[in-house]
Design a protein around this motif. Structure first.
Motif, PDB file in Angstrom:
ATOM      1  N   GLU A 207       0.816  -1.224   0.000  1.00  0.00           N
ATOM      2  CA  GLU A 207       0.000   0.000   0.000  1.00  0.00           C
ATOM      3  C   GLU A 207       0.852   1.279   0.000  1.00  0.00           C
ATOM      4  O   GLU A 207       0.530   2.259   0.680  1.00  0.00           O
ATOM      5  CB  GLU A 207      -0.981  -0.013   1.190  1.00  0.00           C
ATOM      6  N   GLY A 208       1.950   1.241  -0.714  1.00  0.00           N
ATOM      7  CA  GLY A 208       2.774   2.447  -0.845  1.00  0.00           C
ATOM      8  C   GLY A 208       3.516   2.813   0.430  1.00  0.00           C
ATOM      9  O   GLY A 208       3.960   3.962   0.568  1.00  0.00           O
ATOM     10  N   THR A 209       3.682   1.863   1.362  1.00  0.00           N
ATOM     11  CA  THR A 209       4.346   2.181   2.631  1.00  0.00           C
ATOM     12  C   THR A 209       5.804   1.735   2.676  1.00  0.00           C
ATOM     13  O   THR A 209       6.527   2.110   3.603  1.00  0.00           O
ATOM     14  CB  THR A 209       3.630   1.523   3.831  1.00  0.00           C
ATOM     15  N   LEU A 210       6.255   0.927   1.701  1.00  0.00           N
ATOM     16  CA  LEU A 210       7.644   0.443   1.745  1.00  0.00           C
ATOM     17  C   LEU A 210       8.463   0.959   0.571  1.00  0.00           C
ATOM     18  O   LEU A 210       9.691   0.891   0.591  1.00  0.00           O
ATOM     19  CB  LEU A 210       7.671  -1.098   1.739  1.00  0.00           C
ATOM     20  N   GLY A 211       7.809   1.437  -0.461  1.00  0.00           N
ATOM     21  CA  GLY A 211       8.497   1.930  -1.646  1.00  0.00           C
ATOM     22  C   GLY A 211       7.462   2.195  -2.719  1.00  0.00           C
ATOM     23  O   GLY A 211       6.299   1.809  -2.586  1.00  0.00           O
ATOM     24  N   ILE A 212       7.892   2.899  -3.771  1.00  0.00           N
ATOM     25  CA  ILE A 212       6.959   3.222  -4.865  1.00  0.00           C
ATOM     26  C   ILE A 212       7.314   2.348  -6.069  1.00  0.00           C
ATOM     27  O   ILE A 212       8.455   2.359  -6.557  1.00  0.00           O
ATOM     28  CB  ILE A 212       7.046   4.717  -5.245  1.00  0.00           C
ATOM     29  N   ILE A 213       6.338   1.596  -6.515  1.00  0.00           N
ATOM     30  CA  ILE A 213       6.524   0.672  -7.640  1.00  0.00           C
ATOM     31  C   ILE A 213       6.454   1.475  -8.933  1.00  0.00           C
ATOM     32  O   ILE A 213       5.482   2.223  -9.150  1.00  0.00           O
ATOM     33  CB  ILE A 213       5.418  -0.402  -7.617  1.00  0.00           C
ATOM     34  N   THR A 214       7.474   1.324  -9.798  1.00  0.00           N
ATOM     35  CA  THR A 214       7.435   2.078 -11.058  1.00  0.00           C
ATOM     36  C   THR A 214       7.308   1.161 -12.274  1.00  0.00           C
ATOM     37  O   THR A 214       6.861   1.603 -13.327  1.00  0.00           O
ATOM     38  CB  THR A 214       8.680   2.964 -11.215  1.00  0.00           C
ATOM     39  N   GLU A 215       7.743  -0.094 -12.129  1.00  0.00           N
ATOM     40  CA  GLU A 215       7.568  -1.053 -13.236  1.00  0.00           C
ATOM     41  C   GLU A 215       7.167  -2.405 -12.667  1.00  0.00           C
ATOM     42  O   GLU A 215       7.592  -2.767 -11.558  1.00  0.00           O
ATOM     43  CB  GLU A 215       8.873  -1.218 -14.028  1.00  0.00           C
ATOM     44  N   VAL A 216       6.383  -3.138 -13.470  1.00  0.00           N
ATOM     45  CA  VAL A 216       5.878  -4.431 -13.011  1.00  0.00           C
ATOM     46  C   VAL A 216       6.096  -5.474 -14.106  1.00  0.00           C
ATOM     47  O   VAL A 216       5.701  -5.259 -15.255  1.00  0.00           O
ATOM     48  CB  VAL A 216       4.356  -4.363 -12.708  1.00  0.00           C
ATOM     49  N   GLN A 217       6.739  -6.577 -13.746  1.00  0.00           N
ATOM     50  CA  GLN A 217       6.891  -7.713 -14.672  1.00  0.00           C
ATOM     51  C   GLN A 217       5.702  -8.638 -14.423  1.00  0.00           C
ATOM     52  O   GLN A 217       5.533  -9.159 -13.323  1.00  0.00           O
ATOM     53  CB  GLN A 217       8.211  -8.455 -14.366  1.00  0.00           C
ATOM     54  N   LEU A 218       4.871  -8.809 -15.431  1.00  0.00           N
ATOM     55  CA  LEU A 218       3.610  -9.532 -15.244  1.00  0.00           C
ATOM     56  C   LEU A 218       3.620 -10.879 -15.933  1.00  0.00           C
ATOM     57  O   LEU A 218       4.177 -11.028 -17.030  1.00  0.00           O
ATOM     58  CB  LEU A 218       2.460  -8.722 -15.847  1.00  0.00           C
ATOM     59  N   ARG A 219       2.968 -11.843 -15.331  1.00  0.00           N
ATOM     60  CA  ARG A 219       2.685 -13.118 -16.018  1.00  0.00           C
ATOM     61  C   ARG A 219       1.470 -12.899 -16.910  1.00  0.00           C
ATOM     62  O   ARG A 219       0.479 -12.303 -16.479  1.00  0.00           O
ATOM     63  CB  ARG A 219       2.265 -14.181 -15.003  1.00  0.00           C
ATOM     64  N   LEU A 220       1.544 -13.412 -18.121  1.00  0.00           N
ATOM     65  CA  LEU A 220       0.384 -13.355 -19.011  1.00  0.00           C
ATOM     66  C   LEU A 220      -0.147 -14.767 -19.214  1.00  0.00           C
ATOM     67  O   LEU A 220       0.545 -15.745 -18.925  1.00  0.00           O
ATOM     68  CB  LEU A 220       0.784 -12.718 -20.350  1.00  0.00           C
ATOM     69  N   HIS A 221      -1.361 -14.861 -19.723  1.00  0.00           N
ATOM     70  CA  HIS A 221      -1.986 -16.178 -19.929  1.00  0.00           C
ATOM     71  C   HIS A 221      -2.566 -16.236 -21.340  1.00  0.00           C
ATOM     72  O   HIS A 221      -2.980 -15.214 -21.885  1.00  0.00           O
ATOM     73  CB  HIS A 221      -3.104 -16.388 -18.906  1.00  0.00           C
ATOM     74  N   GLY A 222      -2.606 -17.438 -21.892  1.00  0.00           N
ATOM     75  CA  GLY A 222      -3.209 -17.616 -23.210  1.00  0.00           C
ATOM     76  C   GLY A 222      -4.722 -17.462 -23.110  1.00  0.00           C
ATOM     77  O   GLY A 222      -5.333 -17.931 -22.150  1.00  0.00           O
ATOM     78  N   ARG A 223      -5.294 -16.787 -24.118  1.00  0.00           N
ATOM     79  CA  ARG A 223      -6.760 -16.683 -24.122  1.00  0.00           C
ATOM     80  C   ARG A 223      -7.341 -18.069 -24.326  1.00  0.00           C
ATOM     81  O   ARG A 223      -6.890 -18.799 -25.211  1.00  0.00           O
ATOM     82  CB  ARG A 223      -7.241 -15.771 -25.258  1.00  0.00           C
TER      83      ARG A 223
END
Ligand SMILES: Cc1cc2nc3c(=O)[nH]c(=O)nc-3n(C[C@H](O)[C@H](O)[C@H](O)COP(=O)(O)OP(=O)(O)OC[C@H]3O[C@@H](n4cnc5c(N)ncnc54)[C@H](O)[C@@H]3O)c2cc1C
Length: 473
Positions: A207-223
């Motif tokens: 919740e923004g209390t330990l650091g500010i996230i600027t980029e996210v590596q996401l898992r994607l899934h096949g439709r």
């Protein structure tokens, strides 16, 4: 002799000067309408205007802002889309609200490995629209038009978590700016790694209390090759809940199973112009996979529903009908709000182990009847998670009545081995339940961790952890 610290308004001005001199002058706003838009989220907690809003465009901007805040001990709250519902984004006095919504780039797309890296301000809807032609998608779907950074920070989930998991299961790594302005990367692109502490998981839900996230590596899934959606109505709420429990206990790999009780269904029929349905408790289902697997899932689900007195399945065969149905589900909050447009709708959020769901819902219905309030129920019942949308007068007395009902619901969930929030998070609204849920010893570890990461307490102070030894809020 120690120096007396400068008043907080003066420290804010010093930080803003440093931010402007750091090259971000055009990205700082103190316009009254911008301050107002960043003074609250979707919660009932009182709003507080930030001292200024800074719009970040890249990780280095965030680092510049944090260095200035750290040097001047100025509080800062990250702002994604502001759809959080527990007072998460309400700034402290003389704080900077750091808006990440302009950070919308897809930094890297690795379709062959089913992952991508995005800037934190991209919304999940925008991501899915942009990657449509790859045949892949990102499944976590909280109701609002939320940003992926905000979703990480609240450990969000939604209707598809029963099949695909929450943000916790779908984030591989992060870029984070720490309270001092230092930039770190956590995790990576691989599906598993057994090296070191799992810092990615630590930031998910922080919740923004330990650091500010600027980029996210996401898992994607096949439709999925085939998708199919259906609706089944029940005269008795308990039968619908029992159906959801049995579907999960039988291990049917259903894509979504959502419950709307009779009050919510009546509101949704009116608001979303759903035709052909009655004002009865309803389960919305979605099935996905290869055609044979979908057929099997459907047959097994239908048998369970019918054995629990479900009425006939109504099918949404075309893509348009499916979209209409799920849009109606996602608009449930606004449908509840439309019941009494001048009233306040407070969305509670609790979760129990699935076998306890029937007992919880029955108890909650008793609490609702005793409260005299109008409260539609809806839930991600496949996860044991549901929301009571408490409709109340927008007055201090109305808020107090709603909070009293919320407390009863939460204590019932905790007594059944559950949690006070399955997905919305703590913010300010759930602070009072944390010690009961986690115990004093666990909270002490959380406070010590926060103090280590943010010794000046500038990152979203007053949220996530109740004040106590080591951390004073
Ligand atoms: C109608 C409606 C339905 C909803 N349904 C669901 C649901 O089904 N499931 C669910 O999980 N939630 C739901 N929510 C809640 C909300 O959408 C989620 O909490 C969402 O994850 C918040 O994202 P946001 O971008 O709006 O974050 P914000 O509200 O802007 O911020 C939320 C918190 O994250 C922090 N934060 C934001 N961005 C960052 C960042 N980049 N780095 C570090 N901290 C950051 C903020 O400081 C704040 O503490 C719903 C809300 C509404 C209004």
């Amino acid at each position: 002799m120690t120096d007396t610290p400068a008043p907080s308004a003066a420290r804010l001005q010093a930080a803003l000067t440093a931010i402007r001199e750091g090259g971000l002058a055009a990205q700082v706003s103190t316009s009254p309408s911008v301050l107002e838009a960043h003074s609250h989220g979707e919660a009932m907690e009182a709003a507080c205007l930030p001292g200024a809003v800074v719009f970040a465009r890249r990780t280095e901007d965030v680092a510049t802002v944090l260095r200035a805040c750290h040097a001047n001990a100025v509080p800062l709250v990250a702002f994604g889309a502001g759809t959080s519902v527990e007072g998460h984004v309400t700034p402290a006095e003389h704080a900077i609200s750091l808006d990440l919504a302009e950070m919308t780039a897809i930094v890297e797309m690795n379709a062959e490995d089913l992952d991508c890296r995005v800037q934190a301000g991209l919304t999940r809807q925008a991501l899915n629209a942009r990657i449509r032609d790859t045949g892949l998608f990102f499944p976590v779907d909280p109701g609002g038009e939320a940003t992926l950074g905000g979703m990480c920070a609240t450990r969000a989930s939604g209707t598809a978590a029963v099949r695909y998991g929450t943000m916790k299961e779908n984030v591989l790594g992060l870029t984070v700016v720490l309270a001092t302005g230092e930039v770190i990367r956590t995790g990576g692109r691989v599906r598993k790694s057994s090296t070191g502490y799992d810092l990615t998981s630590l930031f998910i839900g922080s919740e923004g209390t330990l650091g500010i996230i600027t980029e996210v590596q996401l898992r994607l899934h096949g439709r999925p090759e085939t998708l199919s959606a259906a609706v089944c109505q029940f005269a008795d709420l308990n039968d619908a809940v029992q159906t959801a429990i049995e579907i999960i206990q039988c291990g049917i790999p259903i894509s979504r199973v959502e419950l709307l009780d009779d009050v919510q269904m009546a509101a949704s029929i009116r608001y979303s112009k759903l035709e052909g349905y009655q004002d009865l408790t309803t389960l919305f289902f979605e099935f996905g996979g290869a055609p044979a697997s979908v057929q099997e899932q459907v047959a097994a689900t239908e048998a369970i529903a019918l054995s629990n007195n479900g009425l006939a399945f109504a099918w949404a065969d075309t893509a348009e009908e499916r979209t209409r149905l799920w849009k109606a589900r996602h608009d449930a909050f606004w449908a509840a709000k439309a019941i009494e447009p001048t009233a306040r709708v407070i969305s509670t959020d609790c979760i129990v182990p699935i076998s306890k769901l029937g007992e919880l819902v029955a108890g909650v219905r008793e609490d609702i009847a005793a409260s005299g309030l109008r409260v539609p129920l809806l839930g991600h019942v496949g996860d044991g998670n549901f929301h009571s949308l408490i409709i109340t007068d927008d007055t201090p007395e109305g808020h107090a009545r709603a909070l009293e009902l919320d407390r009863r619901i939460v204590h019932r969930a905790l007594a059944l081995g559950g949690s006070c929030s399955g997905e919305h998070g703590v913010g300010m609204g759930k602070l009072e339940f944390l010690e009961t849920e986690h115990g004093a010893g666990t909270l002490a570890v959380m406070r010590a961790l926060r103090r280590t990461m943010d010794p000046l307490n500038i990152l979203n102070p007053g949220k996530l952890l109740p004040p106590g030894p080591v951390y004073q809020g």
